[in-house]
Design a protein around this motif. Sequence first.
Motif, PDB file in Angstrom:
ATOM      1  N   LEU A 161       0.825  -1.210   0.000  1.00 39.53           N
ATOM      2  CA  LEU A 161       0.000   0.000   0.000  1.00 39.53           C
ATOM      3  C   LEU A 161       0.863   1.265   0.000  1.00 39.53           C
ATOM      4  N   LEU A 162       2.061   1.158   0.577  1.00 40.26           N
ATOM      5  CA  LEU A 162       2.964   2.312   0.588  1.00 40.26           C
ATOM      6  C   LEU A 162       3.495   2.634  -0.805  1.00 40.26           C
ATOM      7  N   TRP A 163       3.352   1.687  -1.726  1.00 48.35           N
ATOM      8  CA  TRP A 163       3.776   1.949  -3.099  1.00 48.35           C
ATOM      9  C   TRP A 163       2.928   3.037  -3.749  1.00 48.35           C
ATOM     10  N   ILE A 164       1.698   3.212  -3.264  1.00 56.85           N
ATOM     11  CA  ILE A 164       0.787   4.169  -3.917  1.00 56.85           C
ATOM     12  C   ILE A 164       1.336   5.590  -3.853  1.00 56.85           C
ATOM     13  N   PRO A 165       1.654   6.120  -2.656  1.00 50.42           N
ATOM     14  CA  PRO A 165       2.233   7.473  -2.641  1.00 50.42           C
ATOM     15  C   PRO A 165       3.634   7.537  -3.245  1.00 50.42           C
ATOM     16  N   LEU A 166       4.328   6.391  -3.276  1.00 46.11           N
ATOM     17  CA  LEU A 166       5.672   6.367  -3.859  1.00 46.11           C
ATOM     18  C   LEU A 166       5.635   6.191  -5.378  1.00 46.11           C
ATOM     19  N   ARG A 167       4.429   5.969  -5.917  1.00 45.88           N
ATOM     20  CA  ARG A 167       4.216   5.849  -7.364  1.00 45.88           C
ATOM     21  C   ARG A 167       5.002   4.688  -7.972  1.00 45.88           C
ATOM     22  N   GLN A 168       5.005   3.585  -7.258  1.00 42.41           N
ATOM     23  CA  GLN A 168       5.606   2.359  -7.770  1.00 42.41           C
ATOM     24  C   GLN A 168       4.514   1.486  -8.381  1.00 42.41           C
ATOM     25  N   ARG A 169       4.863   0.740  -9.412  1.00 35.41           N
ATOM     26  CA  ARG A 169       3.898  -0.125 -10.086  1.00 35.41           C
ATOM     27  C   ARG A 169       4.212  -1.584  -9.789  1.00 35.41           C
ATOM     28  N   PRO A 170       3.288  -2.292  -9.141  1.00 35.68           N
ATOM     29  CA  PRO A 170       3.538  -3.706  -8.845  1.00 35.68           C
ATOM     30  C   PRO A 170       3.383  -4.571 -10.083  1.00 35.68           C
ATOM     31  N   GLY A 171       4.068  -5.696 -10.079  1.00 37.58           N
ATOM     32  CA  GLY A 171       3.929  -6.679 -11.137  1.00 37.58           C
ATOM     33  C   GLY A 171       3.352  -7.965 -10.573  1.00 37.58           C
ATOM     34  N   LEU A 172       3.230  -8.958 -11.418  1.00 39.07           N
ATOM     35  CA  LEU A 172       2.726 -10.256 -10.975  1.00 39.07           C
ATOM     36  C   LEU A 172       3.598 -10.812  -9.855  1.00 39.07           C
TER      37      LEU A 172
END
Length: 230
Positions: free
Chosen positions: A79-90
């Motif tokens: 969830l912390l990836w959202i403000p950090l603008r990271q894109r998750p993969g499979l």
Amino acid sequence: MRQATTTSRGDLLSTTKPHLTRRLIQLYVGLTLYGASSGLLVVAGLGLEPWNVLHQGLAELTGMSIGVVSIFIGAAVLLLWIPLRQRPGLGTVSNVFVVGLAMDGTLALMPDVHALGGRIPLLVAGIVLNGVATGLYIAAKFGPGPRDGLMTGLHQRTGRSIRMMRTLVEVAVVATGFAFGGTVGIGTVLYALAIGPLAQFFLRFFAVPAPSGGGVVAAGGQPEQAILQR
């Protein structure tokens, strides 16, 4: 011309499908072995890798299994990836669930080991297997794990080095986990010293050949750096 185009597309599909199949197998074998290696380190009882110190401490605090705690923490970090603008993969999403389940499965199958003569080989096996697993799943190139993506995201947002971000975050999680009862010991130190070189070796060893055969598919630059820069 149409026949030539059809033939070229067929050739591309015939090379891409086995390539994708290998990457998927490599991803899930790697994640499963990663969880198994973490389970071996827990059984050895000589010190865990940084994030599992936190997971074990929270497991002691909450009564949940360490694998379940790992899943919850992985989801929270994601969830912390959202403000950090990271894109998750499979691979990122799979990491959250597969590693925790494999860890709990390994702990359910492994007997308790009390003799130091048995715990030391488990420690060494766990660290080496963790390096193998890291090389497998990162080289599959389906995205970094949630925790590694956190490091690269912090690096991008703050401008600080990945090494600094990793050090700050891992010191914090180890201190918190230790305060809650997580195991810190010689295994924690050996893991920190060994995992970078091991991961680097196995990333190259398990690099996936490109479909055209003209190169290799390896982990992207920054996710790989998040593993290696320790």
